[in-house]
Scaffold this active site. Structure first.
Site, PDB file in Angstrom:
ATOM      1  N   ASN A 276       0.703  -1.103   0.176  1.00  8.62           N
ATOM      2  CA  ASN A 276       0.062  -0.220  -0.144  1.00  8.62           C
ATOM      3  C   ASN A 276       0.911   1.197  -0.116  1.00  8.62           C
ATOM      4  OD1 ASN A 276      -1.831   2.152   0.687  1.00  8.62           O
ATOM      5  ND2 ASN A 276      -2.294   1.162   2.539  1.00  8.62           N
TER       6      ASN A 276
ATOM      7  N   LYS B 287       0.021   4.412  -0.356  1.00  8.16           N
ATOM      8  CA  LYS B 287      -0.449   5.583   0.375  1.00  8.16           C
ATOM      9  C   LYS B 287      -0.309   6.906  -0.404  1.00  8.16           C
ATOM     10  CE  LYS B 287      -0.074   3.219   4.959  1.00  8.16           C
ATOM     11  NZ  LYS B 287       0.085   3.415   6.296  1.00  8.16           N
TER      12      LYS B 287
ATOM     13  N   HIS C 111      -9.376   1.148   5.141  1.00  6.49           N
ATOM     14  CA  HIS C 111      -8.036   1.280   5.839  1.00  6.49           C
ATOM     15  C   HIS C 111      -8.387   2.527   7.141  1.00  6.49           C
ATOM     16  CE1 HIS C 111      -3.872   2.778   6.698  1.00  6.49           C
ATOM     17  NE2 HIS C 111      -3.551   1.584   6.083  1.00  6.49           N
TER      18      HIS C 111
ATOM     19  N   GLU D 288      -6.751   4.735   8.054  1.00  3.25           N
ATOM     20  CA  GLU D 288      -6.694   6.243   7.835  1.00  3.25           C
ATOM     21  C   GLU D 288      -8.034   6.797   7.113  1.00  3.25           C
ATOM     22  OE1 GLU D 288      -2.892   5.527   5.522  1.00  3.25           O
ATOM     23  OE2 GLU D 288      -2.074   5.072   7.386  1.00  3.25           O
TER      24      GLU D 288
ATOM     25  N   GLU E  79      -5.007  -4.780  11.057  1.00  9.80           N
ATOM     26  CA  GLU E  79      -3.974  -3.705  10.873  1.00  9.80           C
ATOM     27  C   GLU E  79      -4.287  -3.280  12.328  1.00  9.80           C
ATOM     28  OE1 GLU E  79      -2.316  -2.591   6.983  1.00  9.80           O
ATOM     29  OE2 GLU E  79      -3.919  -1.351   7.396  1.00  9.80           O
TER      30      GLU E  79
ATOM     31  N   GLY F  68       2.825   2.529  10.761  1.00  8.67           N
ATOM     32  CA  GLY F  68       3.524   3.621  10.501  1.00  8.67           C
ATOM     33  C   GLY F  68       4.321   4.059  11.796  1.00  8.67           C
TER      34      GLY F  68
ATOM     35  N   SER G  42       3.580  -1.993  10.286  1.00  7.85           N
ATOM     36  CA  SER G  42       5.154  -2.094  10.233  1.00  7.85           C
ATOM     37  C   SER G  42       5.871  -3.468   9.975  1.00  7.85           C
ATOM     38  CB  SER G  42       5.772  -1.575  11.755  1.00  7.85           C
ATOM     39  OG  SER G  42       5.363  -0.236  12.190  1.00  7.85           O
TER      40      SER G  42
HETATM   41  P1  PGA Z   1       2.875   0.433   7.682  1.00 10.91           P
HETATM   42  O1  PGA Z   1       1.583   0.756   7.058  1.00 10.91           O
HETATM   43  O2  PGA Z   1       3.454  -0.788   7.069  1.00 10.91           O
HETATM   44  O3  PGA Z   1       3.851   1.713   7.088  1.00 10.91           O
HETATM   45  O4  PGA Z   1       2.679   0.383   9.211  1.00 10.91           O
HETATM   46  C1  PGA Z   1       0.791  -0.509   6.931  1.00 10.91           C
HETATM   47  C2  PGA Z   1      -0.616   0.026   6.397  1.00 10.91           C
HETATM   48  O5  PGA Z   1      -0.949   0.991   6.906  1.00 10.91           O
HETATM   49  O6  PGA Z   1      -1.298  -0.626   5.363  1.00 10.91           O
END
Ligand code: PGA
Length: 254
Positions: free
Chosen positions: A9, A11, A98, A100, A170, A176, A216
């Protein structure tokens, strides 16, 4: 049985040239180095999709996903992208819910169920995300939070429909942040989610659905996470922006 999947992803990162460069590197390195049968899904921003899809078209195991979609078919929805548009651009998967989208853009369970429906009706596969925030884990509400998200988002669908869904667990506190859920925490939640599906549908259905871990994921922890019996791969953010790291993650399946 269910598929192993490594999904990247991206983003809101990279311009078009940068996106095409990353996609070609991942596609070429995957062809050269990966010997397992994992499916690789590149999930770039909308404007990169056609370019990335053209590059991925020659590859057997790399598909393209979108990060979001509208729940509406077409019409006066300025700024929105429909499932039919994504399908016509060669997209196979759409990320729905997601954290976000849930947090920053206020997408609630009702809208996410509606988006999932639009994706399924449009013939694409949803990657449906769930996950608890830190305070829910600390107050031991994490099972209840994930259960509610899954029930409200997914349990209105038939068995045939649910079989098209990929689930991504997640935990918000791990996205992140550099903090990964331990492989035990991931396995525990994945097994719990699979149990919910078995109770709602049946065991065979539950055993056929890929459940990805996200938060992560890095080359250094992917192997242990993916070795867990109910962890069928990863939805990778930051580390999917570096071809070397992402391909090393793809190579982490047994
Ligand atoms: P990250 O994000 O691997 O940077 O923690 C995962 C995600 O939001 O899908």
């Amino acid at each position: 049985m269910r598929k192993n999947i490594a999904a990247g992803n991206w983003k809101m990162n990279l311009d078009l040239d940068g996106g095409k460069k990353l996609a070609s590197e991942v596609i070429n390195m995957t062809a050269d180095e990966v010997t397992n049968d994992a499916e690789v899904i590149l999930i770039p921003p909308f404007v990169h999709i056609s370019g990335v899809q053209q590059l991925a078209a020659s590859s057997n195991n790399v598909s393209v996903g979108a990060q979001n979609c509208s729940d509406q078919e077409s019409g006066a929805f300025t700024g929105e992208i429909s499932v039919a548009m994504l399908k016509s651009a060669g997209v196979d998967y759409v990320v729905v819910g997601h954290s976000e989208r849930r947090e920053i853009f206020g997408e609630d369970d009702t809208l996410l169920a509606s988006k999932t429906k639009a994706v399924l009706e449009g013939g694409l596969k949803p990657i449906f995300c769930c996950g608890e925030k830190l305070e829910s884990r600390e107050s031991e509400q994490h099972f209840a939070v994930n259960k509610a998200q899954i029930e409200r988002g997914l349990f209105g669908f038939s068995k045939e429909e649910i079989l098209q869904v990929v689930i991504a667990y997640e935990p918000v506190w791990a996205i992140g942040t550099g903090v990964t859920a331990s492989s035990e925490q991931a396995q525990e939640m994945h097994a719990y989610i699979r149990g919910l599906i078995a109770a709602q549908y049946d065991q065979e259905t539950a055993d056929s659905i890929s459940i990805l871990y996200g938060g992560s994921v890095k080359p250094g922890n992917a192997k242990e996470l993916f070795a867990q019996p109910d962890v069928d791969g990863g939805l990778v953010g930051g580390a999917s922006l570096k071809s070397r790291d992402f391909v090393d993650i793809i190579k982490s399946f047994e």
